[in-house]
Write an enzyme that holds these catalytic residues in place. Structure first.
Site, short mmCIF file in Angstrom:
data_model
loop_
_atom_site.label_atom_id
_atom_site.label_comp_id
_atom_site.label_asym_id
_atom_site.label_seq_id
_atom_site.Cartn_x
_atom_site.Cartn_y
_atom_site.Cartn_z
N GLY A 158 0.61 -0.89 -0.73
CA GLY A 158 0.49 -0.12 0.25
C GLY A 158 0.53 1.22 -0.08
N MET A 208 3.46 10.31 2.72
CA MET A 208 4.82 10.28 2.86
C MET A 208 5.28 9.16 2.35
SD MET A 208 5.55 11.98 6.48
CE MET A 208 5.11 11.01 7.64
N VAL A 211 4.26 1.05 1.78
CA VAL A 211 4.38 0.15 2.90
C VAL A 211 4.74 -0.88 2.30
CG1 VAL A 211 3.42 -1.49 4.35
CG2 VAL A 211 3.00 0.58 3.85
N ASP A 234 -5.04 11.53 13.14
CA ASP A 234 -6.09 10.96 11.55
C ASP A 234 -6.61 9.83 11.76
OD1 ASP A 234 -5.96 11.20 8.03
OD2 ASP A 234 -4.05 9.80 8.59
#
Length: 738
Positions: free
Chosen positions: A17, A21, A24, A130
Site C-alpha cells: 500500500g 509520505m 508500505v 488521523d
C-alpha cells in the site's frame, strides 16, 4: 530506486500500500525469518523526512496491544528512510464497512479498543490526528484485536517538536476536527475524540457525518454545519449511545469529551447493548427528521474563492519572514491578511463569522433573520464589502429556502455555493436564484445568460421596487397617502413640527407609501429638504445609528471614503446654512454622531470626550442647531425607515428637537413594524404624534397588481393568488414571480 533488501536486513517481497509520505511493503526479516511491514519514505523534502523520523520516534515509544508494534527504523544504504513494523493479516475497517456494518455492540467494542490505544497515546503526550477507518486494522477480521496504524502526522502535545506550520492543515477530510481545519496552534486529544466520533457515526448509521462533492465543501461543512444526531439517521440506536457520540462530535472543543480516557468512561457506562444492527448496508438508515414550523428558516452564506495571484493579495509588499514558503501558501496567506483586516467590520456591520479554508477559500456565515429578504440583503451587503477588500476574488451568495433538520439545509447551501463558485469569474459576485429573487431594486442585479450577478447597491432613497421588470402600481393606499400629504401641508403652512408614525406588518407596503410621499413632497413648490435615515437588523439598537445615516447621507458621505474626505463633506454641508461662529462646533459634534471624528478638535470637543454627559449635551445641541438652520432655510422632511430597529439615542434626540423646534416646518416620518410599540412605548406622544396604521391590501387592490404584472390571467388562478397573499403586498409580488 527502492532496494530489494533494506539495510541488509529486510527483504522486500511485495508492495502492500501507499500513503501520503511513504510506501508500505510486505517483507521478510532476515535476522528472524518473520514477516514484517516496511514503510519507506518516498518524499524528498526536509520537512517530510523530519516528520517521518518523528513518526518512528513516536511509534518506538508506544507499546500497547492496540497499537501496531514497532520493530526498528533507520536509513538504508541508498539514503532512504524506513520504519519496520509487525505484519498484520486481515483488513482495515474501511474495507469492512464497504462490505457490511457492525452491530451496535460491535461498534462500541471497536470504539472501546480504539479509545484504549488512544488513551495510552494521550497519556504519553501523543495526539494521532488521523483516526479514520483506513487506519484501524482488524487482524484476521476481528474487531476485538483492532490495532491503530499510521502515526505519520501525530503530534507531541508538549510542543517540543512541531513539524507543521501554524495555520497548516494535515489530516483526512471527513474525519478532521474543526480545530484541525482552522490550523489551530495547539492541538489537544479532543481532536482524536472528534475523529473517533465520526468513525462511530459511520458504523452506526451507514453514512458519513459530513458528505460533499468537493473537498472544499466538505471542510466548510465540518466548520459550519452541526453534525446530525445518530438517532436522526438511525432511530433504532439507543439514546445513551446517541448521546455519547454527540458529546464526541461537539464542534467546540471545550464542549467535547476531553480525551480518550473520558471516552472509555462514557462507553463503560452504557451497559449491555444486545446484538442489534443499526445500519443494514452502506447507504441504509437515511431517515430524515420531519419538518417542523420552527425549522422553516433561511440559511445564507457568502463564499470567496481562492485568489488568482499572490502578488495582488500581497499588494506588492514583501511578505513577513514567517510566511509559508510555497506560492500557493503565499496566495492564501495574503488573501487571509486582507480579509482579516476587515473581519471586525464584517462582524460589526453584518454579524458575519469568517471561516478560512485550507485552499484559500473563505466561507462567511450569517445569522438567521425572521424574513428571508432581510437575510438576502445582509448577505449581499457582506459580499459587496468583501469585494472591496478582495477585488480579484470570485464571490458567491448561496441561500437555502428551508431546513429539514438542524444540519441539512446549511449543508445544501454550502454545496450549492461551492458548485456556483467554480464558474464564477474573478471579481464577480454570483447569486443563486433564490438570493437574486429576494433582493429588491436597491441592488443592481444583472444576468449573464441565466446566471445572476450582483453589481452593487443603489441608495434606497428614491428606488422603486420593480415586479417582472416593471414598476408596480401604487394601489390601495389612497386614504393613507391623503393623510400624510395633509399632515405635511399643515406642517409647512402652520410652521408646526409634526411627528408621524406609520405602523404596518412586514411586507404590507410601508416603503412604497414612504416613497410615494417623498416624490409628492419633492414636487411641491416649497423645495423641502428630505433627509433619510434607517438601519437594518444587523445595526439594530446601535447608538445613533439612524441619525448617523441621515447625517452622512445629507452630507453625501459614502462608505469607504478617506476620513479627510468625509470631514470635508460634513463641514461643507453644515456650512450651507449654519452661522459662521457655530460651524466648527456643529461640525465636530455632528461628526461624533455620524462616526466622522475630527482629530484633535476644539477645546470644547476635547473636554467633552472626557465626559459622557458633556458629549451627550454637545451632540444634542449640535443636532438641534443644525436642524434649526435647515428649517429656517426650507421645510424639512426627516424620514426614518424601520424604527423598530432604531436606537434610544435617535428617539431621544428627535424628541428634544420636536420639543425645541415645535414652531418650525419639520415633519418626522417614522415607519415601523408593530413591535415598535413594545420597543419604544409612547414614542413622541407628548409631541402630539400622528399615527397611521396600514392594514392588508384590499382584494381589489391585490387584483390590480396581479393583472398589471401578468396581464390576462385565469380567474380561478387570480383568486387563488389574492387569497394566498392575504393582503400582504410583498408576499403577493413573490407569488406573482413564482
Amino acid at each position: 530506486m527502492i532496494e530489494r533488501v533494506v539495510a541488509g536486513r529486510f527483504h522486500l517481497l511485495a508492495e502492500a500500500g501507499a500513503g501520503g509520505m511513504g510506501t508500505v511493503y510486505r517483507a521478510r526479516d532476515l535476522t528472524t525469518g518473520a514477516t514484517v511491514a516496511v514503510k519507506i519514505l518516498t518524499g524528498r523534502e526536509v520537512r517530510e523526512a523530519q516528520r517521518f523520523d518523528q513518526e518512528a520516534s513516536i511509534l518506538a515509544g508506544l507499546v500497547h496491544p492496540a497499537i501496531v508494534r514497532y520493530i526498528t527504523h533507520g536509513v538504508a544504504d541508498n539514503g532512504a528512510r524506513y520504519i519496520a513494523m509487525e505484519w498484520l493479516d486481515g483488513e482495515d475497517l474501511a474495507t469492512r464497512l464497504a462490505r457490511e456494518h457492525p452491530t451496535i455492540a460491535e461498534t462500541v467494542a471497536m470504539a472501546r479498543r480504539t479509545a484504549e490505544a488512544l488513551a495510552y497515546a494521550h497519556r504519553a503526550g501523543v495526539v494521532h490526528r488521523d483516526i479514520k477507518p483506513g487506519n484501524l486494522f482488524l487482524p484476521a477480521g476481528a474487531l476485538e484485536r483492532l490495532k491503530v496504524l499510521d502515526f505519520g502526522i501525530a503530534r507531541l502535545t508538549d510542543n517540543t517538536r512541531k513539524l507543521t506550520r501554524t495555520g497548516s492543515v494535515i489530516g483526512t477530510p471527513g474525519y478532521m476536527a474543526p480545530e484541525l481545519i482552522r490550523g489551530a496552534r495547539d492541538i489537544t486529544p479532543r481532536a482524536d475524540v472528534f475523529s473517533l466520533g465520526c468513525v462511530m457515526f459511520q458504523c452506526l448509521t451507514g453514512r458519513a457525518v459530513f458528505e460533499a462533492e468537493a473537498p472544499t465543501a466538505l471542510l466548510a461543512k465540518i466548520l459550519l454545519v452541526e453534525p446530525p444526531r445518530v438517532r436522526e439517521v438511525a432511530p433504532q440506536v439507543p439514546v445513551a449511545v446517541d448521546e455519547v457520540v454527540a458529546r464526541m462530535l461537539a464542534k467546540d472543543p471545550a464542549r467535547r469529551l476531553p480525551d480518550a480516557a473520558a471516552v472509555l468512561e462514557a462507553l463503560a457506562a452504557l451497559g449491555p447493548l444486545g446484538d442489534g444492527r443499526a445500519a443494514g448496508g452502506a447507504r441504509a438508515g437515511l431517515a430524515t427528521a420531519a419538518l417542523t414550523a420552527g425549522e422553516r428558516r433561511i440559511a445564507c452564506v457568502v463564499i470567496a474563492g481562492p485568489s488568482v495571484t499572490g502578488e495582488r493579495r500581497w499588494g506588492g509588499d514583501t511578505p513577513p519572514a514567517a510566511a509559508p514558503a510555497s506560492d500557493d501558501e503565499l496566495v492564501i496567506a495574503g488573501q487571509l491578511r486582507h480579509l482579516l483586516a476587515i473581519e471586525e467590520d464584517l462582524v460589526r456591520q453584518h454579524g458575519a463569522r469568517v471561516h478560512p479554508l485550507p485552499d484559500g477559500s473563505v466561507v462567511v456565515s450569517l445569522p438567521e433573520q425572521e424574513r428571508a429578504t432581510d437575510q438576502a440583503v445582509r448577505a449581499a451587503r457582506c459580499a459587496l464589502a468583501m469585494r472591496s477588500a478582495l477585488p480579484g476574488v470570485a464571490l458567491v451568495v448561496s441561500t437555502g429556502q428551508g431546513r429539514f433538520s438542524a444540519w441539512s439545509a446549511a449543508g445544501a447551501v454550502i454545496d450549492n455555493g461551492i458548485r456556483l463558485l467554480r464558474g464564477t469569474p474573478p471579481g464577480a459576485i454570483r447569486l443563486d436564484d433564490v438570493a437574486a429573487g429576494l433582493l429588491d431594486a436597491r441592488f443592481d442585479v444583472r444576468r449573464d445568460g441565466t446566471a445572476p450577478y450582483l453589481r452593487g447597491e443603489r441608495d434606497a432613497f428614491g428606488v422603486q421596487r420593480q415586479l417582472l421588470g416593471k414598476e408596480t402600481l401604487f394601489v390601495g393606499r389612497g386614504r393613507e397617502m391623503s393623510m400624510l400629504t395633509n399632515l405635511y401641508a399643515g406642517t409647512v403652512a402652520e410652521s408646526a413640527a409634526t411627528p408621524v408614525l406609520v405602523i404596518g406588518a412586514a411586507g404590507v407596503g410601508k416603503s412604497r407609501l414612504r416613497q410615494e410621499l417623498i416624490e409628492w413632497v419633492q414636487r411641491q413648490p416649497d423645495r423641502a429638504e428630505v433627509m433619510f435615515g434607517g438601519v437594518d437588523a444587523v445595526a439594530a439598537g446601535a447608538p445613533f445609528a439612524m441619525l448617523a445615516r441621515a447625517i452622512r447621507r445629507a452630507a453625501g458621505i459614502v462608505d469607504g471614503e478617506p476620513i479627510e474626505a468625509r470631514r470635508e463633506k460634513l463641514a461643507a454641508r453644515v456650512a450651507r446654512h449654519v452661522d459662521l461662529e457655530a460651524r466648527e462646533r456643529v461640525s465636530e459634534f455632528l461628526g461624533e454622531i455620524a462616526d466622522v471624528r475630527f482629530d484633535g478638535g476644539s477645546e470644547a470637543l476635547r473636554t467633552a470626550r472626557g465626559s459622557p454627559q458633556l458629549m451627550g449635551d454637545g451632540m444634542r445641541r449640535a443636532f438641534e442647531d443644525w436642524l434649526a438652520a435647515e428649517c429656517a432655510a426650507h421645510p424639512v422632511l426627516l424620514v426614518l425607515e424601520d424604527l423598530h430597529w432604531g436606537d434610544l439615542g435617535t428617539v431621544s434626540f428627535l424628541d428634544g428637537a420636536l420639543r425645541h423646534l415645535h414652531d418650525q416646518p419639520l415633519m418626522v416620518l417614522a415607519l415601523a413594524r408593530p413591535e415598535v410599540e413594545e420597543r419604544f412605548p409612547d414614542v413622541w406622544t407628548a409631541r402630539h404624534r400622528q399615527t397611521v396604521r396600514l392594514g392588508p391590501l384590499s382584494p381589489r387592490a391585490a387584483e390590480l397588481l396581479v393583472r398589471q404584472a401578468l396581464g390576462a390571467i385565469d380567474e380561478p388562478l387570480l383568486a387563488r393568488l389574492v387569497e394566498r397573499a392575504d393582503g400582504n403586498a410583498f408576499y403577493l409580488e413573490e407569488l406573482i414571480r413564482a
